[in-house]
Design a protein around this motif. Structure first.
Motif, mmCIF file in Angstrom:
data_model
loop_
_atom_site.group_PDB
_atom_site.id
_atom_site.type_symbol
_atom_site.label_atom_id
_atom_site.label_comp_id
_atom_site.label_asym_id
_atom_site.label_seq_id
_atom_site.Cartn_x
_atom_site.Cartn_y
_atom_site.Cartn_z
ATOM 1 N N PHE A 196 8.880 -20.058 60.199
ATOM 2 C CA PHE A 196 10.020 -19.340 59.742
ATOM 3 C C PHE A 196 10.221 -18.065 59.998
ATOM 4 O O PHE A 196 11.343 -17.517 60.573
ATOM 5 N N PHE A 197 9.164 -17.378 60.077
ATOM 6 C CA PHE A 197 9.395 -15.798 60.194
ATOM 7 C C PHE A 197 7.848 -15.414 61.094
ATOM 8 O O PHE A 197 7.034 -15.578 60.533
ATOM 9 N N VAL A 198 8.308 -14.808 62.226
ATOM 10 C CA VAL A 198 7.127 -14.584 63.011
ATOM 11 C C VAL A 198 7.131 -13.041 63.227
ATOM 12 O O VAL A 198 8.393 -12.464 63.724
ATOM 13 N N ILE A 199 6.179 -12.446 63.140
ATOM 14 C CA ILE A 199 5.826 -11.132 63.414
ATOM 15 C C ILE A 199 4.832 -10.751 64.455
ATOM 16 O O ILE A 199 3.653 -11.063 64.381
ATOM 17 N N ASP A 200 5.224 -10.544 65.834
ATOM 18 C CA ASP A 200 4.385 -10.401 66.980
ATOM 19 C C ASP A 200 4.475 -9.159 67.536
ATOM 20 O O ASP A 200 5.474 -8.485 67.971
ATOM 21 N N THR A 201 3.177 -8.869 68.079
ATOM 22 C CA THR A 201 2.911 -7.565 68.850
ATOM 23 C C THR A 201 3.665 -6.298 68.295
ATOM 24 O O THR A 201 4.778 -5.776 68.707
ATOM 25 N N CYS A 202 3.514 -5.967 66.813
ATOM 26 C CA CYS A 202 3.960 -4.922 66.137
ATOM 27 C C CYS A 202 3.090 -3.967 65.557
ATOM 28 O O CYS A 202 1.716 -4.223 65.381
ATOM 29 N N GLU A 203 3.524 -2.635 65.307
ATOM 30 C CA GLU A 203 2.429 -1.697 64.776
ATOM 31 C C GLU A 203 3.165 -0.895 63.731
ATOM 32 O O GLU A 203 4.361 -0.515 64.080
ATOM 33 N N ARG A 204 2.552 -0.503 62.493
ATOM 34 C CA ARG A 204 3.325 -0.114 61.421
ATOM 35 C C ARG A 204 4.544 -0.762 61.002
ATOM 36 O O ARG A 204 5.499 -0.072 61.227
ATOM 37 N N VAL A 205 4.440 -1.826 60.500
ATOM 38 C CA VAL A 205 5.567 -2.538 60.145
ATOM 39 C C VAL A 205 5.450 -3.059 58.569
ATOM 40 O O VAL A 205 4.425 -3.341 58.238
ATOM 41 N N LEU A 206 6.730 -2.930 57.955
ATOM 42 C CA LEU A 206 6.730 -3.385 56.535
ATOM 43 C C LEU A 206 7.854 -4.744 56.434
ATOM 44 O O LEU A 206 8.763 -4.540 56.805
ATOM 45 N N VAL A 207 7.391 -5.728 55.945
ATOM 46 C CA VAL A 207 8.282 -6.927 55.677
ATOM 47 C C VAL A 207 8.322 -7.045 54.215
ATOM 48 O O VAL A 207 7.266 -7.474 53.611
ATOM 49 N N THR A 208 9.593 -7.039 53.842
ATOM 50 C CA THR A 208 9.432 -6.958 52.108
ATOM 51 C C THR A 208 10.783 -7.521 51.612
ATOM 52 O O THR A 208 12.039 -7.540 52.176
ATOM 53 N N GLY A 209 10.741 -7.983 50.367
ATOM 54 C CA GLY A 209 12.043 -8.181 49.446
ATOM 55 C C GLY A 209 12.815 -9.428 49.624
ATOM 56 O O GLY A 209 14.074 -9.240 49.572
ATOM 57 N N PHE A 210 12.165 -10.624 49.887
ATOM 58 C CA PHE A 210 13.037 -11.699 49.855
ATOM 59 C C PHE A 210 12.193 -12.959 49.218
ATOM 60 O O PHE A 210 11.002 -13.009 49.132
ATOM 61 N N THR A 211 12.947 -13.980 48.877
ATOM 62 C CA THR A 211 12.276 -15.264 48.617
ATOM 63 C C THR A 211 12.834 -16.274 50.033
ATOM 64 O O THR A 211 13.859 -16.223 50.314
ATOM 65 N N MET A 212 11.608 -17.162 50.140
ATOM 66 C CA MET A 212 11.875 -17.947 51.329
ATOM 67 C C MET A 212 11.651 -19.510 50.721
ATOM 68 O O MET A 212 10.946 -19.718 50.083
ATOM 69 N N ASP A 213 12.379 -20.352 51.468
ATOM 70 C CA ASP A 213 12.071 -21.908 50.885
ATOM 71 C C ASP A 213 12.625 -22.806 52.254
ATOM 72 O O ASP A 213 13.274 -22.268 53.169
ATOM 73 N N TRP A 214 12.236 -23.783 52.163
ATOM 74 C CA TRP A 214 12.568 -24.888 53.233
ATOM 75 C C TRP A 214 13.563 -25.940 52.579
ATOM 76 O O TRP A 214 13.523 -26.199 51.560
ATOM 77 N N ASN A 215 14.351 -26.218 53.242
ATOM 78 C CA ASN A 215 15.489 -27.060 52.782
ATOM 79 C C ASN A 215 15.132 -28.559 52.795
ATOM 80 O O ASN A 215 15.107 -29.156 53.958
ATOM 81 N N ARG A 216 14.616 -29.037 51.599
ATOM 82 C CA ARG A 216 14.062 -30.261 51.372
ATOM 83 C C ARG A 216 14.794 -31.285 51.335
ATOM 84 O O ARG A 216 14.635 -32.637 51.661
ATOM 85 N N ASP A 217 16.322 -31.066 51.541
ATOM 86 C CA ASP A 217 17.281 -32.244 51.516
ATOM 87 C C ASP A 217 17.157 -32.583 52.913
ATOM 88 O O ASP A 217 17.307 -33.897 53.477
ATOM 89 N N LEU A 218 16.782 -31.762 54.118
ATOM 90 C CA LEU A 218 16.621 -32.225 55.532
ATOM 91 C C LEU A 218 15.568 -32.942 55.638
ATOM 92 O O LEU A 218 15.667 -33.960 56.437
ATOM 93 N N GLU A 219 14.450 -32.824 55.120
ATOM 94 C CA GLU A 219 13.090 -33.152 55.459
ATOM 95 C C GLU A 219 12.129 -32.893 54.160
ATOM 96 O O GLU A 219 11.329 -31.873 54.419
#
Length: 643
Positions: free
Chosen positions: A159-182
């Motif tokens: 869903f969300f890939v953070i690659d080759t990063c320095e001093r990063v902040l990822v914040t403030g969300f809700t995540m889910d998978w659409n279960r109606d699809l699979e």
């Protein structure tokens, strides 16, 4: 009579004598010591353990430090919208992040709202492409701030890939998978068991999409009221290897008939497994297909204030090259409107092959499909000398994705019992075989006197080191696996709550297991944690039930493992209504267990004779001032909430 069953009588008859002869401390529980202390007694050993065990003192995770005047970018300007399709939003996020990277922006914000992200491609493949649906790649001093947005992912990638990063902040969300699809899991109720024991019929309510083509990894019993994982009847988890899914039949709409593998188990096998009409089960249809958030080569990164309601694999993965990173105020639990299922199809937080220096603080991990947290590094076993070259090691089947080697890596040979073989060298060449297996060319030839043994060698790649961690003030509850699985060194684990974990609340271990995980846990402090109603499953390893807090080494059958667990302090923890023994120690040395409380339901007219601490195959293990205390048999579990 087994040794464990004899313990109460032995304690009464010979406790003082054994303690005097072998230097064993007996209090609250029983400590069985295989060898006498090498110095002047338990007090001296306790002082030595305390002097050698610092745990992991606090360390700093640097926050983003953007340049003065760096811009804040609004994702809506690049087309991110609640009205878009998932494919349109994926492209819009890519445009917004490209702009941030190219201009050196300090922050990307997302307006509050509910966003579909990613394009679903129907089919039987577990993954449709590599990479992430949202990718932060090559960022420095950057914040991704979703401001309370809800992300519903619809592509089979991570869903969300953070690659080759320095001093990063990822914040403030809700995540889910659409279960109606699979759907990652399905809820089934047994309606019929074949009198001959060859099949079961299962109804899938709630309009779930099921058909005779349905596959699953395993099924596991659910509490009929809460629909959380339970194991109250002693029935085993039923894995797909025991079934013949090619014979699955559709009995009626929403009802499937499943057959076991008669070639493997013979006729009538299902009928002997105590399945009965009315029992509720969770069918685990996905497990490791793709993950929620993946950190790869992230230095000084923070995940904060994120809620995860559903993934197709692990919730969060800390992978190769990542170090000095923090996971704080992250919640994983089912969505409030969802009656059943896991918040992550596999582990909640899965750390493997990283470079360590990890903090997990103030999180609530619940209803995970496996362990809430797993911290480890992998190793292959069955590694052998090349018959042709003295500087080459070979393996016939090891997959590249699990066991990674590069030129320059320092590798160490271990014997089959995990003891040092006395040889290390640098890798100078790597050849992975198509379909599995590898050949490693080393800088130094293997000594001619190095004995290989029938089971070959174990190989530690010292490039990987997921040690140095602080796991504090979290709640781990209602999951299918263990609360914590810790397989590496230098950690402080304190102030956590473990509630209704299916397996033991905490495993501090190393060894073969299913995957070959852990170079050896040492220098660990475990203190001020609370365990309650955990270890519901009747689970045994090597014929013995581990404690609710288990310190041990997993070995191959017929091998007594080396003592890889060392310099560990277990103090001031409380265990309420756990399965005795509350603490077990095996294949360990220099362990101090002190000041712990074992609260057990009161039994009319007698004291529970079960030991609180059991030790085997270990040396220099000291128990001090642990106590057993009664609690009312009807005591309700304390609420599991973040402190």
């Amino acid at each position: 009579m087994s040794l464990r069953n004899k313990l109460p009588a032995l304690r009464l008859m010979f406790g003082p004598l054994i303690a005097g002869l072998a230097g064993i401390a007996l209090s609250g529980g029983v400590c069985i010591q295989a060898t006498a202390f090498a110095n002047d007694g338990p007090a001296s050993v306790a002082r030595s353990v305390l002097a050698a065990t610092s745990g992991q003192p606090d360390f700093t995770i640097d926050p983003p430090a953007p340049a003065a005047g760096a811009a804040t970018v609004d994702a809506a300007r690049f087309g991110v919208s609640e009205n878009n399709s998932g494919e349109e939003n994926e492209a819009a996020f890519r445009r917004a992040l490209d702009q941030c990277r190219q201009t050196g922006a300090a922050r990307l914000t997302v307006p509050r709202g509910r966003y579909r992200i990613g394009r679903f491609v129907p089919g039987k493949g577990s993954r449709q492409a590599s990479g992430g649906i949202i990718e932060l790649r090559d960022f420095k001093d950057f914040t991704f701030d979703a401001q309370g947005a809800q992300f519903v992912f619809e592509s089979r990638r991570d869903f969300f890939v953070i690659d080759t990063c320095e001093r990063v902040l990822v914040t403030g969300f809700t995540m889910d998978w659409n279960r109606d699809l699979e759907p990652p899991q399905s809820h089934g109720i047994i309606t019929r068991v074949d009198p001959a024991g060859n099949f079961i019929e299962v109804e899938f309510p709630d309009d779930q999409p099921v058909g005779p083509e349905m596959t699953f990894y395993e099924i596991i019993e659910l509490d009929p009221v809460t629909l959380d994982v339970r194991h109250t009847t002693g029935k085993p988890i039923l894995g797909v290897a025991s079934m013949d899914l090619s014979k699955t039949e559709q009995v009626s709409p929403g009802v499937l008939r499943f057959y076991h593998d008669a070639k493997r188990h013979g006729p009538g096998w299902l009928g002997r497994q105590a399945y009965a009409p009315g029992q509720h089960y969770l069918f685990m249809r996905l497990r490791y297909e793709s993950h929620g958030i993946v950190l790869r080569n992230v230095v000084h990164g923070t995940l904060s204030d994120i809620t995860i309601h559903g993934t197709r694999g692990h919730g969060i993965v800390g992978a190769e090259g990542s170090h000095h990173y923090r996971i704080r105020r992250v919640r994983m639990l089912r969505a409030p409107d969802r009656a059943f299922g896991f918040s992550s199809a596999a582990d909640g937080i899965h750390i493997g092959g990283s470079s360590g220096w990890l903090k997990i603080e103030d999180c609530e991990l619940a209803q995970n499909g496996d362990d809430c947290v797993n911290v480890h590094d992998n190793f292959p076993s069955g590694v052998r000398r090349s018959p042709d070259r003295p500087d080459t090691l070979v393996h016939e089947t090891a997959p590249q994705w699990r066991y990674r080697f590069d030129p320059g890596d320092l590798v160490e040979l271990r014997n089959a019992d995990l003891s040092p073989a006395g040889f290390s060298s640098r890798v100078v060449g790597v050849d992975y075989k198509r379909g599995g297996g590898f050949s490693l060319t080393l800088a130094d030839p293997l000594p001619s006197g190095l004995v290989q043994g029938d089971r070959g060698f174990v190989l530690f790649n010292r490039r990987f080191d997921s040690g140095h961690y602080r796991i504090r003030n979290n709640v781990f509850r209602d999951n299918r696996g263990r609360g914590l699985l810790i397989r590496t060194h230098s950690g402080t684990i304190e102030g956590n709550r473990f509630v209704r974990n299916f397996y033991p609340g905490m495993h501090v271990s190393a060894g073969y297991g299913s995957y070959g995980e852990g170079f050896g846990p040492e220098n660990i402090i475990i203190r001020d944690n609370h365990f309650e109603n955990t270890h519901s499953a009747e689970w045994k390893e090597h014929g013995d039930a581990p404690g609710d807090l288990a310190i041990h080494v997993e070995a191959q059958a017929g091998i007594e493992p080396a003592r890889l667990c060392r310099n560990i302090v277990v103090e001031n923890n409380r265990f309420v209504n756990s399965r005795p023994p509350e603490i077990s120690v095996s294949a360990a040395e220099n362990i101090l267990v002190r000041g712990n409380r074992f609260a057990r339901p009161a039994r009319a007219g007698r004291r529970d004779p079960s030991p609180g601490v059991v030790v085997t195959h270990s040396a220099n293990v000291v128990e001090q001032d642990n106590i057993t205390e009664p609690v009312p048999a009807s005591a309700a579990p304390a609420p599991a909430t973040i402190p």
